[in-house]
Design a protein around this motif. Structure first.
Motif, PDB file in Angstrom:
ATOM      1  N   ASN A   1     -12.000  -5.504   5.968  1.00  0.00           N
ATOM      2  CA  ASN A   1     -11.460  -4.620   4.933  1.00  0.00           C
ATOM      3  C   ASN A   1     -12.016  -3.193   5.044  1.00  0.00           C
ATOM      4  O   ASN A   1     -11.743  -2.356   4.186  1.00  0.00           O
ATOM      5  CB  ASN A   1     -11.711  -5.148   3.534  1.00  0.00           C
ATOM      6  N   ALA A   2     -12.766  -2.915   6.122  1.00  0.00           N
ATOM      7  CA  ALA A   2     -13.422  -1.621   6.265  1.00  0.00           C
ATOM      8  C   ALA A   2     -13.039  -0.955   7.585  1.00  0.00           C
ATOM      9  O   ALA A   2     -12.953  -1.615   8.624  1.00  0.00           O
ATOM     10  CB  ALA A   2     -14.936  -1.792   6.190  1.00  0.00           C
ATOM     11  N   ALA A   3     -12.815   0.343   7.529  1.00  0.00           N
ATOM     12  CA  ALA A   3     -12.541   1.131   8.732  1.00  0.00           C
ATOM     13  C   ALA A   3     -13.874   1.651   9.267  1.00  0.00           C
ATOM     14  O   ALA A   3     -14.305   2.766   8.963  1.00  0.00           O
ATOM     15  CB  ALA A   3     -11.598   2.286   8.396  1.00  0.00           C
ATOM     16  N   VAL A   4     -14.540   0.820  10.061  1.00  0.00           N
ATOM     17  CA  VAL A   4     -15.887   1.140  10.551  1.00  0.00           C
ATOM     18  C   VAL A   4     -15.786   1.916  11.864  1.00  0.00           C
ATOM     19  O   VAL A   4     -15.151   1.444  12.815  1.00  0.00           O
ATOM     20  CB  VAL A   4     -16.714  -0.141  10.769  1.00  0.00           C
TER      21      VAL A   4
ATOM     22  N   ALA B   1     -14.469  -8.374   1.538  1.00  0.00           N
ATOM     23  CA  ALA B   1     -13.410  -9.282   1.091  1.00  0.00           C
ATOM     24  C   ALA B   1     -12.443  -9.681   2.197  1.00  0.00           C
ATOM     25  O   ALA B   1     -11.590 -10.540   1.992  1.00  0.00           O
ATOM     26  CB  ALA B   1     -12.634  -8.632  -0.059  1.00  0.00           C
ATOM     27  N   GLY B   2     -12.541  -9.049   3.368  1.00  0.00           N
ATOM     28  CA  GLY B   2     -11.692  -9.422   4.481  1.00  0.00           C
ATOM     29  C   GLY B   2     -10.278  -8.891   4.348  1.00  0.00           C
ATOM     30  O   GLY B   2      -9.950  -8.099   3.459  1.00  0.00           O
ATOM     31  N   ALA B   3      -9.424  -9.334   5.251  1.00  0.00           N
ATOM     32  CA  ALA B   3      -8.027  -8.926   5.272  1.00  0.00           C
ATOM     33  C   ALA B   3      -7.157 -10.123   4.912  1.00  0.00           C
ATOM     34  O   ALA B   3      -7.645 -11.237   4.696  1.00  0.00           O
ATOM     35  CB  ALA B   3      -7.653  -8.390   6.657  1.00  0.00           C
ATOM     36  N   VAL B   4      -5.861  -9.900   4.849  1.00  0.00           N
ATOM     37  CA  VAL B   4      -4.913 -10.981   4.598  1.00  0.00           C
ATOM     38  C   VAL B   4      -3.932 -11.046   5.765  1.00  0.00           C
ATOM     39  O   VAL B   4      -3.847 -10.125   6.574  1.00  0.00           O
ATOM     40  CB  VAL B   4      -4.135 -10.760   3.274  1.00  0.00           C
ATOM     41  N   THR B   5      -3.204 -12.134   5.869  1.00  0.00           N
ATOM     42  CA  THR B   5      -2.186 -12.259   6.901  1.00  0.00           C
ATOM     43  C   THR B   5      -1.083 -11.234   6.657  1.00  0.00           C
ATOM     44  O   THR B   5      -0.588 -11.097   5.544  1.00  0.00           O
ATOM     45  CB  THR B   5      -1.584 -13.672   6.905  1.00  0.00           C
ATOM     46  N   ARG B   6      -0.707 -10.515   7.696  1.00  0.00           N
ATOM     47  CA  ARG B   6       0.352  -9.513   7.570  1.00  0.00           C
ATOM     48  C   ARG B   6       1.714 -10.210   7.578  1.00  0.00           C
ATOM     49  O   ARG B   6       2.182 -10.673   8.611  1.00  0.00           O
ATOM     50  CB  ARG B   6       0.274  -8.507   8.727  1.00  0.00           C
TER      51      ARG B   6
ATOM     52  N   GLY C   1      -4.911   1.184   4.018  1.00  0.00           N
ATOM     53  CA  GLY C   1      -5.481   0.414   2.921  1.00  0.00           C
ATOM     54  C   GLY C   1      -6.873  -0.104   3.199  1.00  0.00           C
ATOM     55  O   GLY C   1      -7.365  -0.976   2.471  1.00  0.00           O
ATOM     56  N   LEU C   2      -7.543   0.426   4.235  1.00  0.00           N
ATOM     57  CA  LEU C   2      -8.913   0.023   4.557  1.00  0.00           C
ATOM     58  C   LEU C   2      -9.893   0.997   3.929  1.00  0.00           C
ATOM     59  O   LEU C   2      -9.624   2.210   3.838  1.00  0.00           O
ATOM     60  CB  LEU C   2      -9.125  -0.003   6.075  1.00  0.00           C
TER      61      LEU C   2
ATOM     62  N   ASN D   1      -3.249  -8.627  10.906  1.00  0.00           N
ATOM     63  CA  ASN D   1      -3.862  -8.537   9.582  1.00  0.00           C
ATOM     64  C   ASN D   1      -3.183  -7.479   8.728  1.00  0.00           C
ATOM     65  O   ASN D   1      -2.701  -6.465   9.222  1.00  0.00           O
ATOM     66  CB  ASN D   1      -5.350  -8.174   9.699  1.00  0.00           C
ATOM     67  N   GLY D   2      -3.180  -7.729   7.442  1.00  0.00           N
ATOM     68  CA  GLY D   2      -2.759  -6.733   6.467  1.00  0.00           C
ATOM     69  C   GLY D   2      -3.934  -6.394   5.574  1.00  0.00           C
ATOM     70  O   GLY D   2      -4.875  -7.179   5.431  1.00  0.00           O
ATOM     71  N   SER D   3      -3.902  -5.224   4.984  1.00  0.00           N
ATOM     72  CA  SER D   3      -5.017  -4.818   4.125  1.00  0.00           C
ATOM     73  C   SER D   3      -5.079  -5.700   2.891  1.00  0.00           C
ATOM     74  O   SER D   3      -4.059  -6.173   2.384  1.00  0.00           O
ATOM     75  CB  SER D   3      -4.859  -3.361   3.707  1.00  0.00           C
ATOM     76  N   ASN D   4      -6.302  -5.928   2.421  1.00  0.00           N
ATOM     77  CA  ASN D   4      -6.494  -6.707   1.210  1.00  0.00           C
ATOM     78  C   ASN D   4      -5.918  -5.917   0.028  1.00  0.00           C
ATOM     79  O   ASN D   4      -6.355  -4.793  -0.231  1.00  0.00           O
ATOM     80  CB  ASN D   4      -7.986  -6.957   0.997  1.00  0.00           C
ATOM     81  N   PRO D   5      -4.932  -6.459  -0.686  1.00  0.00           N
ATOM     82  CA  PRO D   5      -4.265  -5.669  -1.733  1.00  0.00           C
ATOM     83  C   PRO D   5      -5.186  -5.239  -2.863  1.00  0.00           C
ATOM     84  O   PRO D   5      -4.981  -4.174  -3.458  1.00  0.00           O
ATOM     85  CB  PRO D   5      -3.159  -6.604  -2.232  1.00  0.00           C
TER      86      PRO D   5
END
Length: 464
Positions: A307-310, A107-112, A281-282, A263-267
């Motif tokens: 959206n992932a901490a790889v 789902a990706g991230a959002v603008t912080r 939030g990842l 980036n901010g985490s996807n809520p």
């Protein structure tokens, strides 16, 4: 087997695309949930703001290329993985409960966005192509209005551009807009170079953390030599009414505020799933892109992208994670699809490992910088390398050809400098027909609903 992919950005698109190629007929049913129905190639957004690339050429239709995948236009609002269901709000507003056997979250991230006074009302982000178009139109419209004004504070305000965030997106956008504004002076003899005011604001002590200190300092000098002001170790403390106040005590008025502060985490991912997330939030992800840890994997759940901490297995730093960029998202999507197919067939899945190909950034027409380890290239060659890499990286030959043709036409005929701010109010001219006063007001100055309509786009995007 029902496979649900949440998010149609880089990682989601490439996962679904590869699954279509690798899955046998009847082996699995794939569904993609995304509100937009297209993948945005974000590395080209700075060039869209400058008119170097057409907006529609940086997006790839999901339906055109995912022939056997079911598409649902909507937002996932919650995931209950324990019961294998996801809740989706469609673009039409209805709520769906979608069952699945295997979940892929891309789902990706959002603008912080920070809680700074005025930012929510004044700033435009740069995650979506609509935002890039709005930025371009705002700058072009500002030139039209400024050309009719005498030199003074109002003209200066109209021609002041502020970019917050000194990462790759912020610096590339800043350099491209500075290049566009400088080139526009040939078409606006009423405006001179000293009328332009460009500010890049970065909270850290340096810009471009993706490159080493030397190239980073060179970029600052390069931008300052072109007339820009680079504010490092500075934070925006207020943006009310377009008045920018910095933590350094500096203040100035701006007509265009672009927010690119990370980036901010996807809520939805961070707060509305029963999947494990870290303190940012990842999603916690194993090296093979399965959700969970080596000790406690989550069955039938995979994730990739921003959206992932790889884990970054190519890094020597302990606990390093892959950086959120297109290089990784594309390759993770392809790798995830291969691992899903291997898992379905009882074969061994492989860990994701990718060694960086280097970093390259455009700083405006004919200007760029490239670094691979100790090799640093600056100027026109780096700019050509940027264009060459990204035209090869954007998916589908049709999109590659369209981008190339626009670049060629720009070399031959120059950039298209026509603004279309009226697209934000497409019915205004129709409603005002026959009334001269309404016709004039429907065009709207920079500060009218037409001029500021781009601000309304901020909350409308679905981050990749």
């Amino acid at each position: 087997m029902r496979i649900l992919i949440i998010g149609g950005g880089y990682a989601g698109f490439y996962t679904a695309w590869r699954l279509e190629k690798r899955l046998r007929p009847g082996e699995a049913e794939v569904t993609v949930v995304d509100p937009r129905g297209y993948m945005t190639y974000q590395p080209f957004l700075p060039e869209v703001t400058a008119g170097s690339v057409e907006a529609r050429h940086v997006i790839v239709s999901l339906r055109s290329h995912l022939r056997t995948t079911r598409m649902i236009a909507g937002h996932a609002t919650a995931v209950d993985h324990a019961h294998r269901t996801a809740t989706v709000r469609t673009n039409a507003g209805s709520m769906l409960s979608i069952g699945y056997d295997m979940l892929v979250i891309t789902a990706g991230a959002v603008t912080r966005r920070l809680p700074i006074p005025g930012v929510a009302e004044e700033a435009i982000g740069l995650k979506q192509v609509e935002e890039a178009v709005a930025i371009r139109d705002r700058l072009l419209a500002a030139f039209d209005e400024a050309a009719a004004l005498p030199p003074g504070p109002e003209r200066t305000r109209l021609l002041t551009v502020t970019v917050v965030g000194g990462g790759f997106t912020g610096v590339e956008t800043f350099g491209e807009l500075l290049s566009l504004a400088t080139s526009l002076l040939r078409s606006y003899p009423e405006i001179t170079f000293p009328d332009l005011s460009f500010h890049l604001v970065e909270a850290q002590a340096r810009i471009l953390p993706e490159v080493t200190d030397g190239p980073g300092r060179w970029v600052v000098r390069h931008l300052e030599q072109r007339g820009a002001q680079v504010h490092t170790e500075a934070r925006v403390t207020s943006a009310r009414g377009g008045r920018i106040e910095l933590s350094t005590g500096e203040a100035f008025d701006t007509n265009l505020l672009i927010w690119s502060a990370g980036n901010g985490s996807n809520p939805v991912i961070a707060q509305h799933t029963d999947l494990p997330v870290d303190d940012r939030g990842l999603l916690r992800v194993r090296a093979d892109l399965r959700v969970g840890t080596d000790e406690t994997p989550v069955p039938d759940a995979w994730a990739a992208g921003d959206n992932a901490a790889v884990p970054d297995l190519a890094s020597t730093a302990p606990g390093a994670l892959t950086v959120p960029n297109a290089q990784h998202a594309v390759r993770q999507g392809k790798h995830l699809a291969a691992n899903v197919v291997a898992h379905l067939r009882g074969k061994t899945v492989r860990p994701y490992v990718h060694h960086s190909l280097g970093t390259v950034a455009t700083l405006g027409m004919g200007k760029g910088i490239f670094q691979y380890r100790r090799l640093v290239i600056r100027g026109p060659l780096a700019w050509l390398m940027h264009r060459g890499y990204h035209v090869l990286a954007i998916p589908t030959w049709e999109r590659k050809l369209r981008v190339l043709l626009v670049w060629i036409s720009a070399v031959l005929f120059g950039r298209d400098i026509v603004a279309l701010p009226g697209v934000e109010r497409p019915r205004a001219a129709f409603l005002a027909a026959g009334d001269p006063d309404l016709i004039q007001s429907s065009r709207g100055p920079i500060g009218s609903e037409t001029g500021t309509g781009a601000r309304e786009l901020i909350g409308a995007g679905h981050a990749r």
